[in-house]
Enzyme design. Sequence first.
Site, PDB file in Angstrom:
ATOM      1  N   ASP A 226     -21.974  10.668  43.482  1.00 11.66           N
ATOM      2  CA  ASP A 226     -21.606   9.755  42.412  1.00 11.66           C
ATOM      3  C   ASP A 226     -21.907   8.316  42.841  1.00 11.66           C
ATOM      4  O   ASP A 226     -21.622   7.926  43.984  1.00 11.66           O
ATOM      5  CB  ASP A 226     -20.111   9.925  42.121  1.00 11.66           C
TER       6      ASP A 226
ATOM      7  N   GLU B  86     -26.775   9.516  41.965  1.00 18.17           N
ATOM      8  CA  GLU B  86     -27.021   8.445  40.997  1.00 18.17           C
ATOM      9  C   GLU B  86     -27.522   7.213  41.754  1.00 18.17           C
ATOM     10  O   GLU B  86     -26.731   6.470  42.327  1.00 18.17           O
ATOM     11  CB  GLU B  86     -25.736   8.111  40.249  1.00 18.17           C
TER      12      GLU B  86
END
Length: 707
Positions: free
Chosen positions: A405, A434
């Site tokens: 994340d 990400e």
Amino acid sequence: MDKHIFAFWDDFQKIIIEDYQQKINDTNQFMLVGNDEQIELLFVSDYYVGDGHIFEYTIKHELLFGSEYRVVSDNGINVVLENRNIVRTAEFDKRFYYDGDDLGVHYLPTQTEFAVWTPIATELLLWVKNADKTLIKRFTRSEAGVWRLQLKGDFELSEYLLLVKVNGLWQVTTDPYARASTANAERSVVVNPASVQVDAQKNFLPAFDFPTDAIIYETHVRDFSIQDGQVFANKGKFLGMSERGLANDAGDSIGIDYLTELGVTHVQVLPVFDFGRSDELAELPAYNWGYDPIQYNVPEGSYATDATQPYSRIIELKQMIAAFHMQGIRVNMDVVYNHVFEAGQFAYGVLVPGYLFRYDALNHLLDGTGCGNDVASERRMVRKFIVESICYWATEYGFDGFRFDLMGILDIDTMNAIREAINDIDSSMLIYGEGWNMASGIEEKEKAMAENAQSLPQIGFFNADFRDAIKGSTFQHDARGLVANGFERLPIIASLLAGSVYQTGIAVHFEEPSQSINYVSCHDNLILFDRILRSGMSDGMSRVYTYQQLALALVLVSQGIPFLHAGDEFFRTKNGVEDSYNAPDAINMIDWNRRSEFKTTVEYIKGLIAIRKMHGAFRMKSAQEIFEHVKITSNNLNIYYDLFNVGYCGDYNDIKVIINLSDEELAIDLPLEWQCFAENSWASISAKTRKNEIIEVAAHTLAIYMR
């Protein structure tokens, strides 16, 4: 004690005194008192910041970490010297780096050893409850800021807490390295590894040779089995994901059996470590995606059948992973090392205040994550903690990959260290995340973001160019994508189909196709059906379904790693709710009846998955392969994606993928004999022969031919 005057140790010879009472002037004499000595403070300068009068002093004597010092003056000031910026210096990082592998608890039936890293603590105690007996024991400080304690006897399942004195204050916290916990992270628990052993059943997994062989399917533990009326016995739990032999109202398979039939290679679960905002003792805990880390090495209790039994969550998560492995499906873990739930209460932050996070020049927490704090992964002991945590989940639980994340908050060296450590365990494990360019306290060149992909050669990145070009801008809901008559990004379609390894037309290009995670939908933002509905409803519902079907098809035929969000293949909806992290189950649940209602599309996606797995031309391993064997041309809104001389990686030497982005049917003369594997809403590895025919590709569909 004066509550308006503070003293800070900011560097090895630098002391700062902050006066918010205007009680100090440059004529006052200050001394450091502690460790049986008195040290004179030498005035350097003073200045004002807001309401504070700031005084800088220097010392010629090196202070001793682990000793408590007080700043006293000739006008009655007497305050504790607090460790502040000193813990963020390069020298501190070097001096107190500990390279051992024994932090946390190590259990034996005859004794249990505790090791805690807190270089600036002046005292450390252990509170432990063993059966009906409660003990308080004192740690001994040892090398590199590590404190140690050994208890004789059997302490399995004993609850414990750490009592630490730092900066003159006593605080109570859990163990950041804990591997088990009571409900709601109230106390850490000693684990006997032999009591929680579960075979990960990795011997059932098929060979997995290269990252582009993956087909990732993202889901959430609770969403997967919480639907009312379905037959899951363990609704919303780890064990619910592993239940077999279940069917929906129409008699079609659901749950793990459905995913096995669909053909995906990896299931990615949203965070399953212990997270906040969810009362584990409630009959139905509040819904949460899980991006609120509290205990990084402990599974989430609300997903266990009994959160009050510390072993329940451990064993049941392992059983879930093993169940997927027995079906030939690998399991990826969504991890959140970029921020913590509550910075002031996080165990590591209590033990070593100021070290774990990034700060600005005024000593305020940075917040590039938007979650209140940014983890300083570049610091050596933080990096060590993250790497060891990842390796623990990989070895102890049997996870097969990790999705990071907000990976752009983390630094390049940490991500490469993770990749290196995982390679030593199993080089086939996937590492991706990400790679957004997040505002944080490190230089651009140090960020683990997609723009720095060349420095992260074995790590994948979610491809935002692919996402927004295909479906339309994630953040402009009326913007149409290529599948829905939005042609602003048509010039980059060739780059996207080719794994974004071409350097023209796209914001980010990758060194290799394995770095491109191709997706059009994930848990964030609007789910795909709701997003396409927002921009394409005026075209009619049948066209909306066609748009989504083509979007998913493009994910599955493009070079790179395809990523699907659970239920997109049967038009899952959240009724227009965006970012449903705290929405009720009625919004977030997977409606398994839709897999029958939209069975034609499910079979279509299933067929495309099978085609991708059948021929390696859709899974090229290198940019060089793509340069040599891929040709992409266009004629207005018709895209011709040719894979030629590819017999070396499959049974067919030439493949044509014809993509019709227009509203009109496309008629093409197809000379010679070809095998058709996909047309309109049909796809299968059982081909249909086409010989010297005029073939018709319906509007907003693609077709696949091989010979």
